[in-house]
Design a protein around this motif. Structure first.
Motif, PDB file in Angstrom:
ATOM      1  N   GLN A 118      34.462  32.688  32.387  1.00 26.27           N
ATOM      2  CA  GLN A 118      35.229  33.923  32.218  1.00 26.27           C
ATOM      3  C   GLN A 118      36.393  33.668  31.277  1.00 26.27           C
ATOM      4  O   GLN A 118      37.184  32.744  31.478  1.00 26.27           O
ATOM      5  CB  GLN A 118      35.757  34.439  33.556  1.00 26.27           C
ATOM      6  N   LEU A 119      36.483  34.491  30.217  1.00 29.05           N
ATOM      7  CA  LEU A 119      37.587  34.382  29.274  1.00 29.05           C
ATOM      8  C   LEU A 119      38.818  35.077  29.823  1.00 29.05           C
ATOM      9  O   LEU A 119      38.760  35.822  30.808  1.00 29.05           O
ATOM     10  CB  LEU A 119      37.192  35.007  27.935  1.00 29.05           C
ATOM     11  N   LYS A 120      39.944  34.856  29.169  1.00 30.52           N
ATOM     12  CA  LYS A 120      41.198  35.457  29.636  1.00 30.52           C
ATOM     13  C   LYS A 120      41.134  36.976  29.630  1.00 30.52           C
ATOM     14  O   LYS A 120      41.720  37.638  30.506  1.00 30.52           O
ATOM     15  CB  LYS A 120      42.355  34.985  28.752  1.00 30.52           C
ATOM     16  N   ASP A 121      40.385  37.550  28.658  1.00 28.49           N
ATOM     17  CA  ASP A 121      40.311  39.013  28.565  1.00 28.49           C
ATOM     18  C   ASP A 121      39.299  39.620  29.533  1.00 28.49           C
ATOM     19  O   ASP A 121      39.051  40.829  29.508  1.00 28.49           O
ATOM     20  CB  ASP A 121      39.993  39.452  27.136  1.00 28.49           C
ATOM     21  N   GLY A 122      38.690  38.792  30.388  1.00 31.50           N
ATOM     22  CA  GLY A 122      37.787  39.293  31.413  1.00 31.50           C
ATOM     23  C   GLY A 122      36.314  39.200  31.077  1.00 31.50           C
ATOM     24  O   GLY A 122      35.465  39.381  31.955  1.00 31.50           O
ATOM     25  N   ARG A 123      35.971  38.932  29.843  1.00 31.97           N
ATOM     26  CA  ARG A 123      34.559  38.811  29.471  1.00 31.97           C
ATOM     27  C   ARG A 123      33.922  37.609  30.173  1.00 31.97           C
ATOM     28  O   ARG A 123      34.565  36.568  30.316  1.00 31.97           O
ATOM     29  CB  ARG A 123      34.407  38.657  27.962  1.00 31.97           C
TER      30      ARG A 123
END
Length: 456
Positions: free
Chosen positions: A120-125
């Motif tokens: 999971q990336l910081k932007d939620g993806r």
């Protein structure tokens, strides 16, 4: 029930007493006398998109010894061990080090035994990831995100050999699954080892708060450059007490470069045995320091002997960088990689000398086969050596009751072919299995005879 309620009440009271005075005071100023107050926020805003959260799922295989009494009642055919499989889930952190190729570095223990890896990336993806390769002894693993992962941010690497005790640090990760968190501190010590003597350790020690779930996350300097991969802590019950450890960025880069190039870590070998320099030993040798690695024995025809290093020498540097302990020497040499030519500085009879040494390859590096194919789970693989009759991939060990044993693989087998293609080493086998064939037709050399084993 009363005891947990008492603890929770105490915590609530403590938080209340801490927060009340803050609400009662005016907001902190953003500037004083027209000058902006220092803040880590701008640096973190640019760096944190490169730090990810990792969730894994898998099955843990363990063996339980069956009491001899059972065999007494049921006969010698009753198995001596019982294999248990338990599903598990885990959380950790990772760092994007190559946005173009979608490469993420994390700790090996974060993904060890995982059947599925979600990032999971910081932007939620969220994206699935696959394991490219890893090294258990140095606790480094390299992942690759699926192709649809785009617009990634990578982190820049610092030269960790230039770090000094007292430099400021910031640890970024996913502690306790809370989500991305940043903590700050300083470098408390360098070249730490001794946490697990079987592993390769040359840790950065920091007092920046590191907790469970931070494993694989980033330790950065005030420029936002990666100086280490957060790995371990010393603390009761997994809590932080200000003693955290990180793998230096240079060591991590050496390992991941080898994984990308060869599909595995080709561990370097200097060919010396020895230990730490004690004050008594230093005095006996006329050496005015307790830092360095004492060479007690040089392996015949090893890299060190061929270069001119002798028993009794004290190794004090590698490529101009000071060596403080034998453990540090062992970790640096092993992670630099086989085939590398390094400048080794030594002290002999009170005089400093340098030698150019071409590192040989350790022949006992083992790879867990489940990292290559689930049908091979339970087997450990290693490259053959000059003492083996054929070249290929050797089965170093097989766990009783594992998938590898059920398919018929045995310790000492040598895989010389896969699906009618020649196999010479683990890296080649890994590359062939990346195509994920439905069936593995393994050409096996077992002693003097050859056979085929089919794995699905």
């Amino acid at each position: 029930m009363k005891k947990p309620m008492l603890v929770l009440s105490t915590l609530a009271l403590s938080l209340s007493s801490v927060l009340t005075p803050i609400h009662a005071t005016a907001a902190l100023p953003l500037s004083v006398n027209g000058e902006q107050l220092p803040s880590l926020a701008p640096m973190l805003e640019s760096v944190t998109p490169a730090v990810v959260s990792i969730a894994v799922e898998g099955t843990q295989v363990s063996q339980q010894r069956i009491p001899e009494a059972f065999r007494y009642f049921f006969g010698d055919d009753f198995p001596g061990n019982q294999v248990q499989e338990r599903p598990f889930r885990g959380l950790g952190s990772g760092v994007i080090i190559d946005a173009k190729n979608r490469h993420i570095v994390t700790n090996y223990h974060v993904i060890n035994g995982a059947d599925s890896i979600t990032v999971q990336l910081k932007d939620g993806r969220e994206y699935d990831a696959e394991l490219i390769g890893g090294d258990e002894m140095s606790d480094v693993a390299l992942l690759k995100l699926e192709e649809k992962a785009t617009n990634l941010t990578q982190i820049e690497l610092a030269d960790s050999d230039k770090l000094r005790v007292g430099d400021f640090t910031v640890a970024i990760g996913n502690p306790f699954g809370l989500g991305q968190t940043a903590t700050s501190g300083i470098i408390s010590a360098l070249g730490r080892s001794g946490l697990n003597m079987e592993n390769l350790e040359n840790f950065i020690q920091t007092d920046a708060a590191i907790n469970s779930g931070n494993s694989g996350g980033a330790l950065v300097n005030l420029n936002g450059e990666l100086i280490g991969i957060n790995t371990a802590i010393i603390g009761p019950n997994g809590g932080n007490v200000g003693i955290g450890f990180a793998i230096p960025s240079n060591m991590m880069k050496n390992l991941t470069d080898q994984i990308v190039e060869f599909g595995e870590v080709k561990r370097g070998l200097l060919g010396v045995r020895g230990g730490e320099v004690t004050s008594e030993l230093a005095e006996a040798l006329g050496y005015n320091s307790s830092k360095g690695a004492f060479v007690s024995e040089v392996t015949e025809d090893g890299a060190a002997e061929l270069a001119g290093i002798e028993a009794g020498d004290i190794i004090v540097s590698i490529n101009g960088k000071r060596i403080n302990t034998f453990s540090e020497l062992r970790a640096k040499v092993a992670t630099l990689g086989a085939g590398k030519t390094v400048e080794v500085g030594i002290v002999r009879d009170g005089e400093e000398q340098t030698f150019d040494v071409t590192l040989q390859e350790q022949s006992d590096v083992k790879t867990k086969a489940e990292n290559l194919h689930e049908g091979l789970a339970g087997a450990e693989l290693t490259n053959t050596t000059s003492t083996d009759k054929v070249e290929g991939v050797k089965i170093a060990s097989v766990v009783e009751g594992s998938a590898a044993q059920r398919y018929g693989l045995a310790e000492g087998d040598i895989i010389v072919g896969l699906n009618r293609q020649r196999v010479n080493n683990v890296a080649q086998l890994r590359e062939m299995l990346e195509e994920k064939p439905d069936v593995l037709a393994l050409n096996i050399q077992r002693g003097e005879r050859g056979l085929y084993i089919v794995v699905r």
